[in-house]
Design a protein around this motif. Sequence first.
Motif, short mmCIF file in Angstrom:
data_model
loop_
_atom_site.label_atom_id
_atom_site.label_comp_id
_atom_site.label_asym_id
_atom_site.label_seq_id
_atom_site.Cartn_x
_atom_site.Cartn_y
_atom_site.Cartn_z
N ARG A 78 0.98 -1.33 -0.07
CA ARG A 78 0.02 0.15 0.02
C ARG A 78 0.86 1.13 -0.06
N ILE A 81 2.01 1.75 -3.45
CA ILE A 81 0.73 2.29 -4.50
C ILE A 81 0.50 3.73 -4.06
N ALA A 93 -4.52 -9.98 -11.72
CA ALA A 93 -4.80 -8.63 -11.84
C ALA A 93 -6.31 -8.48 -11.64
N MET A 94 -7.19 -9.20 -11.92
CA MET A 94 -8.53 -9.18 -11.88
C MET A 94 -9.56 -10.16 -11.27
N ILE A 95 -10.41 -9.69 -10.94
CA ILE A 95 -11.53 -10.82 -10.31
C ILE A 95 -12.54 -11.15 -11.30
N MET A 98 -16.25 -10.62 -11.00
CA MET A 98 -16.94 -9.17 -10.85
C MET A 98 -16.83 -8.27 -12.02
N ARG A 102 -16.76 -2.66 -11.22
CA ARG A 102 -16.30 -3.34 -9.79
C ARG A 102 -14.88 -3.47 -9.80
N PHE A 105 -12.83 -0.19 -10.04
CA PHE A 105 -12.44 0.77 -8.72
C PHE A 105 -12.32 -0.16 -7.52
N MET A 106 -12.17 -1.23 -7.61
CA MET A 106 -11.71 -2.19 -6.33
C MET A 106 -10.70 -1.78 -5.53
N GLY A 107 -10.92 -1.34 -4.22
CA GLY A 107 -10.00 -0.43 -3.53
C GLY A 107 -9.94 1.04 -3.41
N GLU A 109 -13.09 2.58 -4.22
CA GLU A 109 -14.56 2.97 -4.68
C GLU A 109 -14.84 4.25 -4.61
N PHE A 120 -21.68 3.58 -2.65
CA PHE A 120 -20.82 3.19 -3.83
C PHE A 120 -21.47 4.00 -5.12
N ARG A 162 -6.38 0.85 -15.22
CA ARG A 162 -6.83 1.04 -13.83
C ARG A 162 -5.56 1.65 -13.08
N ARG B 238 -24.52 -1.67 -2.85
CA ARG B 238 -24.37 -0.32 -3.09
C ARG B 238 -23.79 0.53 -2.22
N ASN B 243 -18.29 -4.00 -2.23
CA ASN B 243 -17.41 -4.40 -3.49
C ASN B 243 -16.14 -4.99 -2.59
N TRP B 244 -15.97 -4.84 -1.50
CA TRP B 244 -14.78 -5.52 -0.67
C TRP B 244 -15.25 -6.91 -0.37
N VAL B 258 -4.61 -4.49 -4.34
CA VAL B 258 -4.96 -3.35 -4.57
C VAL B 258 -5.59 -2.56 -3.28
N VAL B 260 -7.42 -3.92 -0.35
CA VAL B 260 -8.43 -4.05 0.20
C VAL B 260 -8.39 -4.76 1.36
#
Lengths: 262, 374
Positions: A78, A81, A93-95, A98, A102, A105-107, A109, A120, A162, B238, B243-244, B258, B260
């Motif tokens: 972190r 970052i 990299a991605m889920i 989802m 989503r 903007f993960m982490g 939002e 959100f 992203r 919402r 999202n987490w 990222v 979370v």
Amino acid sequence: MTSTHAPIIEMRDIEKHFGSVIALAGVSLDIYPGECHCLLGDNGAGKSTFIKTMSGVHKPTKGEIRFEGQPMHFEDPRDAISAGIATVYQDLAMIPLMSVSRNFFMGNEPVKRRLGLSFFDHDHANSVTMSEMRKMGINLRGPDQAVGTLSGGERQTVAIARAVHFGAKVLILDEPTSALGVRQTANVLATIDKVRKADIAVVFITHNVRHALAVGDRFTVLNRGKTLGTAQRGQITPDELQDMMAGGQELVELEGSLGGTV
Amino acid sequence: MSETAQSPIASDERIKEMSGFRKALIRPELGGICGTIIVFVFFLLTAFDSGMFNPQGIMNWSVVSAQFMIIAVGACLLMIAGEFDLSVGSMIGFAGMMIAIFSVTLDWPVWLAIITTFIICISIGALNGFIVIRTGLPSFIVTLAFLFILRGFTIYLPQTIERKTIIGGIADVAQGDWLAPIFGGTILKGFFQWLGDNGLIETFERGTRAGQPVVDGIPMLIVWALLLVVFGHILLTRTKFGNWIFAAGGDAQAARYVGVPVNRVKILMFMFTAFCACVFATAQVMEFGSAGADRGLLKEFEAIIAVVIGGALLTGGYGSVIGAALGALIFGVVQQGLFFAGVESSLFRVFLGVLLLLAVILNTYIRRMITGER
């Protein structure tokens, strides 16, 4: 790309030991804004360990990391970052379950406030995702489309977009092309080129010499935890790079028997 | 960027256009919606004359469904966050017994007994989560251990203290308490009395309750169920935290990269599941006026079945609270409906098994369409 301006990251004599194993034995590297710096090396050369020290996952046993001229000590990813060093991992990299927005903007939002509670902000997230994807040349059915429906190259591109959107100054790409087809690789390489033109430093890890030569400005080869030197674009041929990565003569013998196809 | 500039990438010949109707249909709750329709049509045809759809009948299956919903909401959010809690059933028994011991045996005020029980249970939920996170063991195993530990205490404590496994008399001590009616009371009594007075619903014709409507209000259990469903749904879809939850269950490592706070999300979901179990237990204790050592048996599986019928993925990262609520509704309607239809009650399990299988097959198919899994 020459050093007309200051490097954004300077890594000085980085050593990393895991118990009795010396993974990195003194690696030095400078990275400049707007360059694509390719980090090459065979499996086990220390590429992953090296970028993990850069992205805050590992702390170096010895050596110094300077970011924008200041000495840095990253406690965890972190920190890196928030300093502006973003890493895109090959398959993490991605889920896939989802939606693209989503994931995007993960982490990070975006929120809007209603009745004193924060929610959100899907409208904002969706419109930003669609426009960023369009810039990268990906046409989504909708921002709620699941990442699982995208191809591997598109997923890498979403992850890169992203990182750029959230203000990365240094983008580390861990073998982004190694699992991709020809067309998808070309798309990812084109994305790297776009990112570099936005004056972001790209560290591109690969063991494919052709992918490196397609976009790289400078090339650093790692072997057994050490750098074998950094070369400028145009100063080195693909064969020389290939030889350096494989440690020279063994590959020459192999290449002979394989008819120069490696 | 102008329209013409976009046109080269504006269409991909390999992406089929989806009609709006199809798009509206393809959602995680579809299995639950279909199941609900099938179940209601089935019982409207077979048990319409049995009293299942008069006010008392509706109240009967609504209360049972509401019970399932309360624990399904917790199980659903936890499952989406990538974990299981098999200790829910034992937690229900344990929480009920704690309330009984505190209020009856130790003579504490009921409100204090309830609040203390909530604190204990939520702490146990946090402990579950903490062990799972710290050891990296599957939550299946950790919570299985707590299934036995909590059930063991639920039997041991009343036997040692009171020499019996059921503690009664809670209704008496709960008289006049301010917190107990929030779990065991009913609301809208005046409205139902008005309905009764105006002949809109039946009233008792004889006995001590003559003149009173057959249904005297909405039990707080149903209110809790609806509140928890709305809360869970809004939280999940919402909010940032929602999202987490998806991210933690979808791929914990990618989420961590990222930024979370995956561990915090998971532990909080274990605590929320324990909270839901505690709400269930408190409402049950207030309704029955007693706590028994065998309460809540198998509830963890019933909650998980409701969640899976509702479209959630067992491995996490995908699901819907509305779906889980529909799963719970199906569950309650089938359980009570077979009774109204005069079907042998053991067939409930057969019916449930078949339903579970059909729902999961349909859900898997839908999910593949949405997420592109192969």
